[in-house]
Scaffold this motif. Sequence first.
Motif, PDB file in Angstrom:
ATOM      1  N   LEU A   1       0.835  -1.211   0.000  1.00 47.22           N
ATOM      2  CA  LEU A   1       0.000   0.000   0.000  1.00 47.22           C
ATOM      3  C   LEU A   1       0.867   1.257   0.000  1.00 47.22           C
ATOM      4  CD1 LEU A   1      -2.985  -0.542   2.488  1.00 47.22           C
ATOM      5  CD2 LEU A   1      -3.110  -0.149   0.038  1.00 47.22           C
ATOM      6  N   ILE A   2       1.905   1.249   0.843  1.00 50.19           N
ATOM      7  CA  ILE A   2       2.816   2.392   0.920  1.00 50.19           C
ATOM      8  C   ILE A   2       3.523   2.584  -0.416  1.00 50.19           C
ATOM      9  CG2 ILE A   2       4.899   3.299   2.039  1.00 50.19           C
ATOM     10  CD1 ILE A   2       4.009   1.786   4.574  1.00 50.19           C
ATOM     11  N   ASP A   3       3.969   1.494  -1.012  1.00 50.22           N
ATOM     12  CA  ASP A   3       4.661   1.546  -2.300  1.00 50.22           C
ATOM     13  C   ASP A   3       3.747   2.097  -3.390  1.00 50.22           C
ATOM     14  OD1 ASP A   3       6.923   1.036  -3.982  1.00 50.22           O
ATOM     15  OD2 ASP A   3       5.840  -0.704  -4.780  1.00 50.22           O
TER      16      ASP A   3
ATOM     17  N   SER B   1      10.341   1.914  -0.533  1.00 47.47           N
ATOM     18  CA  SER B   1      11.290   2.102  -1.641  1.00 47.47           C
ATOM     19  C   SER B   1      12.709   1.717  -1.230  1.00 47.47           C
ATOM     20  CB  SER B   1      11.257   3.557  -2.124  1.00 47.47           C
ATOM     21  OG  SER B   1      11.663   4.441  -1.103  1.00 47.47           O
ATOM     22  N   VAL B   2      13.084   1.994   0.024  1.00 47.90           N
ATOM     23  CA  VAL B   2      14.419   1.618   0.504  1.00 47.90           C
ATOM     24  C   VAL B   2      14.513   0.105   0.670  1.00 47.90           C
ATOM     25  CG1 VAL B   2      16.071   1.841   2.408  1.00 47.90           C
ATOM     26  CG2 VAL B   2      14.791   3.847   1.625  1.00 47.90           C
ATOM     27  N   ALA B   3      13.441  -0.527   1.147  1.00 45.11           N
ATOM     28  CA  ALA B   3      13.424  -1.986   1.312  1.00 45.11           C
ATOM     29  C   ALA B   3      13.641  -2.691  -0.032  1.00 45.11           C
ATOM     30  CB  ALA B   3      12.105  -2.424   1.941  1.00 45.11           C
ATOM     31  N   LYS B   4      13.108  -2.138  -1.092  1.00 46.58           N
ATOM     32  CA  LYS B   4      13.286  -2.735  -2.428  1.00 46.58           C
ATOM     33  C   LYS B   4      14.750  -2.670  -2.861  1.00 46.58           C
ATOM     34  CE  LYS B   4       9.954  -0.495  -4.696  1.00 46.58           C
ATOM     35  NZ  LYS B   4       9.045  -0.175  -5.828  1.00 46.58           N
TER      36      LYS B   4
ATOM     37  N   GLU C   1      22.722  -9.659  -5.428  1.00 47.83           N
ATOM     38  CA  GLU C   1      23.765  -9.247  -6.369  1.00 47.83           C
ATOM     39  C   GLU C   1      23.402  -7.977  -7.141  1.00 47.83           C
ATOM     40  OE1 GLU C   1      24.505 -12.617  -8.840  1.00 47.83           O
ATOM     41  OE2 GLU C   1      25.365 -13.789  -7.193  1.00 47.83           O
ATOM     42  N   GLY C   2      22.498  -7.179  -6.557  1.00 45.82           N
ATOM     43  CA  GLY C   2      22.136  -5.909  -7.183  1.00 45.82           C
ATOM     44  C   GLY C   2      21.276  -6.060  -8.416  1.00 45.82           C
ATOM     45  N   ASN C   3      20.738  -7.233  -8.652  1.00 46.59           N
ATOM     46  CA  ASN C   3      19.924  -7.468  -9.841  1.00 46.59           C
ATOM     47  C   ASN C   3      18.644  -6.620  -9.761  1.00 46.59           C
ATOM     48  OD1 ASN C   3      18.212  -8.574 -11.869  1.00 46.59           O
ATOM     49  ND2 ASN C   3      19.385 -10.485 -11.804  1.00 46.59           N
ATOM     50  N   ALA C   4      18.406  -5.844 -10.849  1.00 45.84           N
ATOM     51  CA  ALA C   4      17.247  -4.941 -10.872  1.00 45.84           C
ATOM     52  C   ALA C   4      15.928  -5.700 -10.770  1.00 45.84           C
ATOM     53  CB  ALA C   4      17.275  -4.098 -12.135  1.00 45.84           C
ATOM     54  N   LYS C   5      15.928  -6.994 -11.211  1.00 52.32           N
ATOM     55  CA  LYS C   5      14.689  -7.778 -11.149  1.00 52.32           C
ATOM     56  C   LYS C   5      14.263  -8.050  -9.706  1.00 52.32           C
ATOM     57  CE  LYS C   5      15.328 -10.163 -15.577  1.00 52.32           C
ATOM     58  NZ  LYS C   5      15.476 -11.468 -16.229  1.00 52.32           N
ATOM     59  N   TRP C   6      15.224  -7.952  -8.773  1.00 53.96           N
ATOM     60  CA  TRP C   6      14.921  -8.209  -7.362  1.00 53.96           C
ATOM     61  C   TRP C   6      14.592  -6.920  -6.600  1.00 53.96           C
ATOM     62  CZ3 TRP C   6      14.040 -12.779  -5.100  1.00 53.96           C
ATOM     63  CH2 TRP C   6      14.424 -13.929  -5.798  1.00 53.96           C
ATOM     64  N   ARG C   7      14.494  -5.803  -7.328  1.00 51.13           N
ATOM     65  CA  ARG C   7      14.133  -4.537  -6.667  1.00 51.13           C
ATOM     66  C   ARG C   7      12.615  -4.489  -6.497  1.00 51.13           C
ATOM     67  NH1 ARG C   7      16.757   1.378  -7.902  1.00 51.13           N
ATOM     68  NH2 ARG C   7      18.642   0.202  -7.374  1.00 51.13           N
ATOM     69  N   VAL C   8      12.123  -5.381  -5.660  1.00 45.49           N
ATOM     70  CA  VAL C   8      10.691  -5.528  -5.398  1.00 45.49           C
ATOM     71  C   VAL C   8      10.499  -5.794  -3.906  1.00 45.49           C
ATOM     72  CG1 VAL C   8      10.114  -6.387  -7.694  1.00 45.49           C
ATOM     73  CG2 VAL C   8      10.798  -7.996  -5.889  1.00 45.49           C
ATOM     74  N   LEU C   9       9.244  -5.715  -3.460  1.00 45.62           N
ATOM     75  CA  LEU C   9       8.893  -6.094  -2.098  1.00 45.62           C
ATOM     76  C   LEU C   9       8.581  -7.583  -2.088  1.00 45.62           C
ATOM     77  CD1 LEU C   9       6.545  -3.105  -1.190  1.00 45.62           C
ATOM     78  CD2 LEU C   9       8.836  -3.505  -0.276  1.00 45.62           C
ATOM     79  N   SER C  10       9.290  -8.311  -1.268  1.00 49.66           N
ATOM     80  CA  SER C  10       9.090  -9.763  -1.238  1.00 49.66           C
ATOM     81  C   SER C  10       7.778 -10.100  -0.524  1.00 49.66           C
ATOM     82  CB  SER C  10      10.259 -10.429  -0.508  1.00 49.66           C
ATOM     83  OG  SER C  10      10.010 -11.808  -0.367  1.00 49.66           O
TER      84      SER C  10
END
Length: 467
Positions: free
Chosen positions: A205-207, A227-230, A238-247
């Motif tokens: 919701l915050i995101d 946004s920081v958690a992502k 390994e800094g992969n952009a695909k993992w810049r998500v909320l788990s």
Amino acid sequence: LVPFLVFAIGVSHGVQMINSVTKLVAKGATSKEAAQMSFRFLLIPGGIALLSDTVGFLTLLSIDIGIIRELAITASLGVAMIILTNLILLPLLVSFIHVKKPKKTPGVSKDDGQGVWRFMSTFATKGVATVILIFTAILYLAGYYYSQDMKIGELHAGAPSLHEDSRYNQDTFLITDRYAISVDYMSVIVESSADSCTFYETMDLIDNFQWQMENTKGVQSAISLASVAKIVNAGYNEGNAKWRVLSRNQQTLVQSIARIPSSSGLLNNDCSVMPVILFLEDHKAETINRVVDKVKIVAQSLEKENVKFKLASGPIGVMAATNEAVAEAQTPMMLYVYGAVTLLCFISFRSVRATIVVIVPLYVVSTLAQWLMTALDIGLTVSTLPVIALGVGIGVDYGIYILSTMSIKLREGYQVQEAYLLALKERGSAVLITGVTLAIGVSTWFWSDLKFQVDMGILLTFMFLVN
């Protein structure tokens, strides 16, 4: 502002008292007799004028802003003291001073210098008065039409107290242009239950809220715990952009936020409060209103029983709350001011027509002042709102002094034009000297390094002269 206004009002009434004494001495009275008669003549009109000023200041207490309430209390106390010093102490002191009778200069007629008053007395004839009233009505209608565009809040970028070309504001503009942050930020507070940041639904919701606000015109960037958690989550992979998500996995989500301290300002100790910080391009009223309106709409669509979005902290949050308070107080304050002045004028003159004569010019000047604010891009702020009310309180003094003298002459049987001429001879010079002197005094504020002082100087100069 307050010491100057108290000084200005004191000068205004002091000049009236001394003017009255010197005129009576010129007619053959002694200093003591002149002081006694001036006290009798001016106690009621001067008292009513000063009471109007005091009540005008007290109406500012209706505004729920601390600094304006302090101004109201200080100014009303100052004006209340003027009732004692100018109307009682001043004639008492004058009675002990030997005021010399002015000498007549040979070859100069008794009425020399009265040509201005005779010319002005023609304004009280039907033909000229009709033209003036029509002209004033046209001015008022134009002022009323354009004053509808007056904005509430700051209309210029940069620190509102300083000019746009000041060193501080130039540095601020450079930072804002080159980086994704600015000094104009607002925190929207997200309230939920304890440990709610460990639940995907709350963080999502915050995101979602942050994403919608980042795509609002006027918002430069935003940051939140989500946004920081992502970013942290991507860092663990390994800094992969695909993992810049909320788990969606709670343990992974806890891992993403575990190293974010409460000192970051993104969460409190038990994770029940998580601000979303919005960095705005500027703090113009238009920008603030647009962002605040969007926050309200998005918050309403996303809020759940256990997740609430609250406006707002940070500099822009304070400015938004202040603008709302000013907007709510504007109309009631003017109603209180005019209501109080109308009541006091009616008690003083015991005439509906005389009260209308005093109030209508004041209202026209207030409307024209709002038009001036619109034309010069001066927003209605904490600095300028009191000036409008104070202009009414100070402006009524001139009307009461002229009309009180004029009404006495009318009761004695003089025609309107003759009564006006005699009122101008007795009170006109004091009114003009006071108005012009005070206007010149505040006009020096035009060159101040403080922008809000320049704005107040423009408005006060306009009101002193036009009243």
